[in-house]
Design a protein around this motif. Sequence first.
Motif, PDB file in Angstrom:
ATOM      1  N   ASP A  54      32.977  25.840  34.220  1.00 33.65           N
ATOM      2  CA  ASP A  54      34.370  25.701  34.150  1.00 33.65           C
ATOM      3  C   ASP A  54      35.345  26.879  34.015  1.00 33.65           C
ATOM      4  O   ASP A  54      36.162  27.041  34.586  1.00 33.65           O
ATOM      5  N   LEU A  55      34.583  27.896  33.318  1.00 26.45           N
ATOM      6  CA  LEU A  55      35.268  29.343  33.367  1.00 26.45           C
ATOM      7  C   LEU A  55      34.013  30.199  33.560  1.00 26.45           C
ATOM      8  O   LEU A  55      33.061  30.376  32.785  1.00 26.45           O
ATOM      9  N   VAL A  56      34.555  31.271  34.092  1.00 22.82           N
ATOM     10  CA  VAL A  56      33.764  32.689  34.212  1.00 22.82           C
ATOM     11  C   VAL A  56      34.445  33.687  33.971  1.00 22.82           C
ATOM     12  O   VAL A  56      35.829  33.954  34.127  1.00 22.82           O
ATOM     13  N   ILE A  57      33.989  34.301  32.779  1.00 25.70           N
ATOM     14  CA  ILE A  57      34.578  35.270  32.047  1.00 25.70           C
ATOM     15  C   ILE A  57      34.135  36.944  32.621  1.00 25.70           C
ATOM     16  O   ILE A  57      32.821  37.124  32.363  1.00 25.70           O
ATOM     17  N   PHE A  58      34.998  37.782  33.132  1.00 24.47           N
ATOM     18  CA  PHE A  58      34.657  39.148  33.308  1.00 24.47           C
ATOM     19  C   PHE A  58      34.943  39.825  32.440  1.00 24.47           C
ATOM     20  O   PHE A  58      36.234  39.823  31.887  1.00 24.47           O
ATOM     21  N   VAL A  59      34.023  40.647  32.036  1.00 24.59           N
ATOM     22  CA  VAL A  59      34.243  41.470  30.515  1.00 24.59           C
ATOM     23  C   VAL A  59      34.812  42.817  30.896  1.00 24.59           C
ATOM     24  O   VAL A  59      35.464  43.504  29.975  1.00 24.59           O
ATOM     25  N   SER A  60      35.039  43.274  32.045  1.00 24.65           N
ATOM     26  CA  SER A  60      35.400  44.568  32.511  1.00 24.65           C
ATOM     27  C   SER A  60      35.513  44.912  34.119  1.00 24.65           C
ATOM     28  O   SER A  60      35.083  43.808  34.843  1.00 24.65           O
ATOM     29  N   ALA A  61      36.180  45.516  34.650  1.00 26.37           N
ATOM     30  CA  ALA A  61      36.556  45.858  35.772  1.00 26.37           C
ATOM     31  C   ALA A  61      35.315  46.137  36.484  1.00 26.37           C
ATOM     32  O   ALA A  61      34.760  45.619  37.649  1.00 26.37           O
ATOM     33  N   ALA A  62      34.285  46.663  35.866  1.00 22.42           N
ATOM     34  CA  ALA A  62      32.936  47.157  36.384  1.00 22.42           C
ATOM     35  C   ALA A  62      32.370  45.669  36.910  1.00 22.42           C
ATOM     36  O   ALA A  62      31.350  45.620  37.867  1.00 22.42           O
ATOM     37  N   ALA A  63      32.392  44.901  35.811  1.00 24.73           N
ATOM     38  CA  ALA A  63      31.738  43.641  36.062  1.00 24.73           C
ATOM     39  C   ALA A  63      32.463  42.861  37.472  1.00 24.73           C
ATOM     40  O   ALA A  63      31.471  42.134  37.969  1.00 24.73           O
ATOM     41  N   VAL A  64      33.401  42.938  37.480  1.00 25.61           N
ATOM     42  CA  VAL A  64      34.172  42.191  38.980  1.00 25.61           C
ATOM     43  C   VAL A  64      33.610  42.997  39.984  1.00 25.61           C
ATOM     44  O   VAL A  64      33.270  42.502  40.881  1.00 25.61           O
ATOM     45  N   ARG A  65      33.696  44.300  39.911  1.00 23.47           N
ATOM     46  CA  ARG A  65      33.224  45.008  41.323  1.00 23.47           C
ATOM     47  C   ARG A  65      31.757  44.783  41.678  1.00 23.47           C
ATOM     48  O   ARG A  65      31.306  44.729  42.732  1.00 23.47           O
ATOM     49  N   ALA A  66      30.882  44.882  40.388  1.00 25.12           N
ATOM     50  CA  ALA A  66      29.627  44.486  40.513  1.00 25.12           C
ATOM     51  C   ALA A  66      29.255  43.322  41.040  1.00 25.12           C
ATOM     52  O   ALA A  66      28.272  43.076  41.782  1.00 25.12           O
ATOM     53  N   ALA A  67      29.936  42.123  40.575  1.00 24.26           N
ATOM     54  CA  ALA A  67      29.764  40.745  40.898  1.00 24.26           C
ATOM     55  C   ALA A  67      30.052  40.347  42.571  1.00 24.26           C
ATOM     56  O   ALA A  67      29.542  39.485  43.111  1.00 24.26           O
ATOM     57  N   LYS A  68      31.304  41.055  42.865  1.00 29.25           N
ATOM     58  CA  LYS A  68      31.834  40.543  44.251  1.00 29.25           C
ATOM     59  C   LYS A  68      30.822  40.712  45.418  1.00 29.25           C
ATOM     60  O   LYS A  68      30.609  39.551  46.236  1.00 29.25           O
ATOM     61  N   SER A  87      42.896  46.046  32.935  1.00 32.40           N
ATOM     62  CA  SER A  87      42.390  46.778  34.219  1.00 32.40           C
ATOM     63  C   SER A  87      41.401  45.804  34.781  1.00 32.40           C
ATOM     64  O   SER A  87      41.358  45.614  35.980  1.00 32.40           O
ATOM     65  N   THR A  88      40.832  44.904  33.930  1.00 35.14           N
ATOM     66  CA  THR A  88      39.984  43.739  34.342  1.00 35.14           C
ATOM     67  C   THR A  88      40.934  42.794  35.121  1.00 35.14           C
ATOM     68  O   THR A  88      40.367  42.520  36.130  1.00 35.14           O
ATOM     69  N   ARG A  89      41.757  42.375  34.652  1.00 38.87           N
ATOM     70  CA  ARG A  89      42.759  41.448  35.196  1.00 38.87           C
ATOM     71  C   ARG A  89      43.237  42.190  36.694  1.00 38.87           C
ATOM     72  O   ARG A  89      43.324  41.304  37.666  1.00 38.87           O
ATOM     73  N   ALA A  90      43.641  43.416  36.714  1.00 41.36           N
ATOM     74  CA  ALA A  90      43.976  44.026  37.902  1.00 41.36           C
ATOM     75  C   ALA A  90      42.743  44.167  39.101  1.00 41.36           C
ATOM     76  O   ALA A  90      43.138  43.695  40.181  1.00 41.36           O
ATOM     77  N   THR A  91      41.508  44.362  38.513  1.00 38.08           N
ATOM     78  CA  THR A  91      40.594  44.306  39.353  1.00 38.08           C
ATOM     79  C   THR A  91      40.226  42.867  39.889  1.00 38.08           C
ATOM     80  O   THR A  91      39.976  42.739  41.000  1.00 38.08           O
ATOM     81  N   VAL A  92      40.474  41.832  38.948  1.00 38.97           N
ATOM     82  CA  VAL A  92      40.232  40.397  39.662  1.00 38.97           C
ATOM     83  C   VAL A  92      41.366  40.304  40.695  1.00 38.97           C
ATOM     84  O   VAL A  92      40.953  39.628  41.631  1.00 38.97           O
ATOM     85  N   ASP A  93      42.548  40.686  40.358  1.00 40.54           N
ATOM     86  CA  ASP A  93      43.659  40.342  41.302  1.00 40.54           C
ATOM     87  C   ASP A  93      43.356  41.105  42.645  1.00 40.54           C
ATOM     88  O   ASP A  93      43.485  40.331  43.732  1.00 40.54           O
ATOM     89  N   ALA A  94      42.939  42.265  42.689  1.00 32.49           N
ATOM     90  CA  ALA A  94      42.462  42.659  43.930  1.00 32.49           C
ATOM     91  C   ALA A  94      41.168  42.572  44.591  1.00 32.49           C
ATOM     92  O   ALA A  94      41.335  42.537  46.044  1.00 32.49           O
ATOM     93  N   GLU A  95      40.339  42.320  43.768  1.00 30.88           N
ATOM     94  CA  GLU A  95      39.013  42.045  44.383  1.00 30.88           C
ATOM     95  C   GLU A  95      38.888  40.581  44.946  1.00 30.88           C
ATOM     96  O   GLU A  95      38.195  40.185  45.841  1.00 30.88           O
ATOM     97  N   LEU A  96      38.952  39.835  43.915  1.00 28.17           N
ATOM     98  CA  LEU A  96      38.849  38.205  44.166  1.00 28.17           C
ATOM     99  C   LEU A  96      39.924  37.563  44.814  1.00 28.17           C
ATOM    100  O   LEU A  96      39.745  36.299  45.454  1.00 28.17           O
TER     101      LEU A  96
END
Length: 259
Positions: A54-68, A87-96
């Motif tokens: 239901d919910l996937v939480i990214f703890v950092s920008a590094a987590a977003v970039r590594a998961a993509k 910064s995590t929110r900004a990375t989610v918006d840019a990468e996902l």
Amino acid sequence: MRVIVTRPASAGRRLVDRLHRHGYRACWWPVFDIGDAPDPRHAREVLARVSDYDLVIFVSAAAVRAAKPLLGGAWPSDTTIGAIGASTRATVDAELRSPRDMVVSAADEDQQSGSEAFWRAWQATNRRAHRVLLVRAQDGRNWLIERFVEHGATVDALAVYSRDRRRPSAGELQNLNEWMTAGEIPAVVFSSTEAVAAFDYQVDSTAQAWLRNGIAIACHPRIGEQLLSNGYARVLNATFSDDSIVAQLESIGVKPQAR
């Protein structure tokens, strides 16, 4: 005064660059090396089933970039994304590139970054999550896991990158000795509780005593508590925002100077 930034990865480099532009004598001394997922195959298998959550939480920008690159395809429309920190929110918006109404993060006016701010933001949505995936390194964010479990959720933690203690180079240690010999006062920026012990691991007892007689800037109140417990004499609380850290330096009269 010498400003030492222990934050790893791109966020640490960005902060040092910001301090340089303001004229501060700052150096980047990351206490962790950021690497690949400890078990890439397992991480890929879990992320291929991201629609089960239901919910996937990214703890950092590094987590977003590594998961993509480990994701199996487009983000599922029924799975909400949680982002801890701006910064995590900004990375989610840019990468996902997910619709903004699918992403939950702390409000801009919430000055306390981290797990608590995200938890407040999640509660404000009045949503329920029965299955939660926390995307992180090998450890961390246990407080947030406990909150979701208390509210009836099943929480899985997935390591998509590694965070390992770094060994400083001989040149870095020589620079540290020169700063101590010159009688400089250190101002050290800590961005995690784990970084406090990791920094001690990198230096000898003489350097540890020198650091404790300087100034420590904590990016979260729990980090500040850890620093005080470990014997740091003067601890200032900031947030993870670069602006907040610069403001703390300015508040104690640290003047920019030639490097």
